[in-house]
Design a protein around this motif. Structure first.
Motif, mmCIF file in Angstrom:
data_model
loop_
_atom_site.group_PDB
_atom_site.id
_atom_site.type_symbol
_atom_site.label_atom_id
_atom_site.label_comp_id
_atom_site.label_asym_id
_atom_site.label_seq_id
_atom_site.Cartn_x
_atom_site.Cartn_y
_atom_site.Cartn_z
ATOM 1 N N ARG A 283 -4.495 -2.730 -1.808
ATOM 2 C CA ARG A 283 -5.728 -2.048 -2.217
ATOM 3 C C ARG A 283 -5.948 -0.870 -1.269
ATOM 4 O O ARG A 283 -6.347 -1.067 -0.120
ATOM 5 C CB ARG A 283 -6.918 -3.004 -2.180
ATOM 6 C CG ARG A 283 -6.789 -4.174 -3.151
ATOM 7 C CD ARG A 283 -7.907 -5.177 -2.964
ATOM 8 N NE ARG A 283 -7.750 -6.321 -3.828
ATOM 9 C CZ ARG A 283 -8.322 -6.464 -5.016
ATOM 10 N NH1 ARG A 283 -9.116 -5.505 -5.472
ATOM 11 N NH2 ARG A 283 -8.133 -7.543 -5.739
ATOM 12 N N THR B 77 -13.756 -1.256 -3.816
ATOM 13 C CA THR B 77 -14.146 -2.655 -3.650
ATOM 14 C C THR B 77 -15.382 -3.012 -4.472
ATOM 15 O O THR B 77 -15.670 -4.196 -4.670
ATOM 16 C CB THR B 77 -14.410 -2.974 -2.164
ATOM 17 O OG1 THR B 77 -15.420 -2.082 -1.662
ATOM 18 C CG2 THR B 77 -13.139 -2.797 -1.345
ATOM 19 N N ASP B 78 -16.126 -2.011 -4.945
ATOM 20 C CA ASP B 78 -17.335 -2.268 -5.732
ATOM 21 C C ASP B 78 -17.062 -2.331 -7.229
ATOM 22 O O ASP B 78 -17.968 -2.646 -8.010
ATOM 23 C CB ASP B 78 -18.378 -1.173 -5.461
ATOM 24 C CG ASP B 78 -18.772 -1.102 -3.997
ATOM 25 O OD1 ASP B 78 -18.859 -2.169 -3.362
ATOM 26 O OD2 ASP B 78 -18.964 0.019 -3.494
ATOM 27 N N GLY C 179 -14.394 -3.382 -10.642
ATOM 28 C CA GLY C 179 -13.404 -4.358 -11.061
ATOM 29 C C GLY C 179 -13.086 -4.223 -12.533
ATOM 30 O O GLY C 179 -13.442 -3.226 -13.180
#
Length: 263
Positions: free
Chosen positions: A115, A122-123, A125
């Motif tokens: 990643r 990360t926020d 998906g």
């Protein structure tokens, strides 16, 4: 003797099969984190392109085939800890927890996707249209987004990374009628595989097929809401901003060593 194998991809399954071949009296248990053992994940892009018609055809062997060798398969059992002193392992399974004792242990945990340090990654998906592609579960999530995008007017997918997965998925999504932008931080596509002259030929071929290739450019940030309805993604490069219906992050893998390190 009790042999525990952690990991149900090629290495783990072949270790278990070999144990059973050499010593049929040995009790061999394979713990698989998901429900898809012995699956050819290299073929996932070709399921998305429809060259592989059924995802089940990606399995080298069925569960019945594997169990017929005498191994015991524990599917959806994620190993969370190892105690080498007492020769036990701990796992979770559908919300519960348990343990297993062993005399010999085979760690075949494989790799996990990298990643990259992209602001906002990360926020976001799969529900936002941002995907990784390394497991069958991730393939199902990607397919749902791809199916939705393919019926829109001029759908756009941004592929971050121009390695094997990025190239194969660029082909697959182009085949599905999605306009693809490939972004690679290094100066060429397939940077760890091809010399520059051959990579240049590949890039020219991609462009002939309608793929927008951008090398030597880094993605700075991913945001939700590149349109008034908030349904598209905002992909911020170093020098411009793209709008996309789907973003696939395919920047390679690293060994999944956390379990071994913790032990």
């Amino acid at each position: 003797m009790r042999v525990a194998v952690v990991g149900g991809s090629d290495a783990g399954i072949e270790a278990a099969r070999r144990c059973r071949e050499l010593a049929p009296e040995v009790d061999v248990t394979v713990l698989v984190a998901d429900g898809y053992p012995n699956l050819s994940i290299c073929g996932l892009p070709y399921w998305h392109s429809r060259e592989v018609k059924r995802w089940q055809d990606l399995a080298h062997r069925t569960v019945d085939d594997l169990e017929a060798t005498g191994m015991r398969l524990l599917l959806e059992h994620r190993v969370t800890g190892l105690d080498l002193g007492s020769q036990t392992l701990q796992f979770t399974h559908r919300g519960g927890a348990g343990g297993l004792s062993f005399d010999r242990l085979v760690l075949a945990t494989g790799a996990e996707p990298v990643r990259p340090p992209i602001d906002g990654l990360t926020d976001l998906g799969p529900s936002d249209g941002v995907h990784l592609l390394h497991t069958m579960s991730e393939a199902f999530e990607l397919e749902a987004t791809l199916g939705e995008a393919a019926v829109r007017s001029d759908p756009v997918a941004v592929v971050v990374g121009a390695g094997y997965v990025g190239m194969e998925m660029a082909e697959a999504m182009t085949t599905r009628g999605v306009r693809v932008v490939v972004q690679e931080q290094l100066p060429q596509v397939l940077p760890r595989t091809l010399d520059p002259s051959l990579a240049s030929d590949v890039q020219a071929h991609l462009r002939e097929r309608g793929v927008d290739v951008r090398c030597g450019v880094r993605v700075r940030a991913l945001r939700r809401g590149a349109d008034m309805e908030g349904t598209r993604l905002r992909v911020e490069l170093e020098d411009e901003v793209l709008s996309a219906d789907l973003v696939l992050v395919a920047t390679g893998v690293r060994p999944a060593t956390e379990l071994a390190v913790a032990a």
